[in-house]
Design a protein around this motif. Structure first.
Motif, PDB file in Angstrom:
ATOM      1  N   SER A  40       0.824  -1.202   0.000  1.00 36.65           N
ATOM      2  CA  SER A  40       0.000   0.000   0.000  1.00 36.65           C
ATOM      3  C   SER A  40       0.866   1.264   0.000  1.00 36.65           C
ATOM      4  N   LEU A  41       1.938   1.251   0.793  1.00 34.12           N
ATOM      5  CA  LEU A  41       2.844   2.402   0.832  1.00 34.12           C
ATOM      6  C   LEU A  41       3.567   2.575  -0.502  1.00 34.12           C
ATOM      7  N   VAL A  42       3.976   1.457  -1.108  1.00 34.91           N
ATOM      8  CA  VAL A  42       4.666   1.528  -2.400  1.00 34.91           C
ATOM      9  C   VAL A  42       3.731   2.058  -3.479  1.00 34.91           C
ATOM     10  N   HIS A  43       2.502   1.539  -3.502  1.00 35.86           N
ATOM     11  CA  HIS A  43       1.550   1.976  -4.524  1.00 35.86           C
ATOM     12  C   HIS A  43       1.189   3.453  -4.354  1.00 35.86           C
ATOM     13  N   GLY A  44       1.064   3.902  -3.108  1.00 34.22           N
ATOM     14  CA  GLY A  44       0.677   5.284  -2.857  1.00 34.22           C
ATOM     15  C   GLY A  44       1.795   6.290  -3.005  1.00 34.22           C
ATOM     16  N   PHE A  45       3.033   5.816  -3.226  1.00 28.98           N
ATOM     17  CA  PHE A  45       4.173   6.724  -3.348  1.00 28.98           C
ATOM     18  C   PHE A  45       4.019   7.581  -4.604  1.00 28.98           C
ATOM     19  N   ARG A  46       3.970   8.894  -4.421  1.00 32.38           N
ATOM     20  CA  ARG A  46       3.834   9.856  -5.512  1.00 32.38           C
ATOM     21  C   ARG A  46       2.600   9.604  -6.374  1.00 32.38           C
ATOM     22  N   SER A  47       1.563   9.073  -5.767  1.00 36.00           N
ATOM     23  CA  SER A  47       0.320   8.810  -6.488  1.00 36.00           C
ATOM     24  C   SER A  47      -0.847   9.383  -5.695  1.00 36.00           C
ATOM     25  N   ALA A  48      -1.791   9.951  -6.418  1.00 38.70           N
ATOM     26  CA  ALA A  48      -2.983  10.513  -5.772  1.00 38.70           C
ATOM     27  C   ALA A  48      -4.057   9.436  -5.724  1.00 38.70           C
ATOM     28  N   GLU A  49      -3.910   8.509  -4.781  1.00 35.35           N
ATOM     29  CA  GLU A  49      -4.857   7.409  -4.654  1.00 35.35           C
ATOM     30  C   GLU A  49      -5.834   7.688  -3.514  1.00 35.35           C
ATOM     31  N   SER A  50      -7.023   7.131  -3.614  1.00 34.94           N
ATOM     32  CA  SER A  50      -8.026   7.314  -2.570  1.00 34.94           C
ATOM     33  C   SER A  50      -7.648   6.503  -1.329  1.00 34.94           C
ATOM     34  N   LYS A  51      -8.111   6.983  -0.189  1.00 42.08           N
ATOM     35  CA  LYS A  51      -7.838   6.302   1.076  1.00 42.08           C
ATOM     36  C   LYS A  51      -8.445   4.895   1.073  1.00 42.08           C
ATOM     37  N   SER A  52      -9.640   4.762   0.506  1.00 42.22           N
ATOM     38  CA  SER A  52     -10.315   3.461   0.505  1.00 42.22           C
ATOM     39  C   SER A  52      -9.532   2.421  -0.289  1.00 42.22           C
ATOM     40  N   PHE A  53      -8.923   2.841  -1.416  1.00 41.99           N
ATOM     41  CA  PHE A  53      -8.164   1.882  -2.221  1.00 41.99           C
ATOM     42  C   PHE A  53      -6.898   1.442  -1.491  1.00 41.99           C
TER      43      PHE A  53
END
Length: 233
Positions: A40-53
């Protein structure tokens, strides 16, 4: 060397009963949660992802892990579980290729932990996670042209021939242009034109707009970052 070999053995390989010890269960779930948090941390790095995802991505390996442990080699139950998971697809919005790959990565890690191969699950997650992180850092597949790609909206009077009135300006300020839509407005007295363009130089954007204003009678003009369809793979 023997210790490393033991690390990559399945914790259920030597089980002589069909039941799962509570400590083994907690160990698999704990490792799955750590793996999910890392992904989750890797995917969210420098990405505007929703909290739910991101929360879903963190919990997904543990969910898959528990399901696999409960199936415990039963082929019929495995087919039923796969069918149940497939129903989720019809209740969710389509995602980007990156989101889909992260979901498959999380499910794969959960599958490996559910089978008891914790060492392989951690190794698999570290390799794929670090590769994903590296590709994000170096902006792999990205293009500097993205900053030059704009969507241009121009309003012109009905007596202006839009098919060629701006051709010389497009030739001067853009390397590529394409008209996307034409729409009438204000009881047909105005046209709204929509273009996808690629500027030759970002610093010339204001000069380009000023030249367009001289051609369209100082009517409304807007220029924005060209949108990318998030549902395209």
């Amino acid at each position: 060397m023997k210790m490393i070999h033991t690390l990559f053995e399945g914790i259920f390989d030597n089980s002589v009963t069909s039941s799962i010890e509570i400590l083994d269960f907690l160990l698999c779930v704990g490792v799955s949660l750590i793996i999910g948090l890392f992904l989750s941390l890797v995917h969210g790095f420098r990405s505007a992802e929703s909290k739910s995802f991101l929360v879903t991505l963190a919990l997904l390996p543990a969910i898959v892990c528990v399901v696999i442990m409960m199936v415990n080699g039963n082929v019929g139950a495995g087919v039923a579980v796969a069918g149940a998971f497939s129903l989720v697809r019809f209740r969710s919005a389509p995602g980007t290729a990156k989101e889909i790959s992260s979901i498959f990565l999380s499910m794969g890690a959960g599958l490996v932990t559910g089978m008891g191969y914790l060492g392989y699950a951690v190794l698999f997650t570290l390799i794929l996670g670090l590769v994903m992180l590296l590709l994000n850092v170096i902006n792999f597949g990205g293009s500097n042209n993205r900053l030059l790609q704009k969507t241009l909206l121009i309003t012109i009077p009905e007596d202006l021939n839009y098919s060629e009135v701006f051709d010389d300006l497009f030739e001067q300020f853009t390397s590529q242009h394409e008209i996307i839509s034409v729409k009438t407005t204000n009881m047909g007295s105005l046209f709204k034109l929509r273009y996808n363009i690629t500027l030759k130089n970002v610093s010339m954007e204001k000069e380009f707009i000023d030249e367009l204003r001289c051609r369209n009678g100082n009517l409304e003009i807007s220029m924005a970052k060209q949108e990318v369809n998030g549902y395209e793979l």
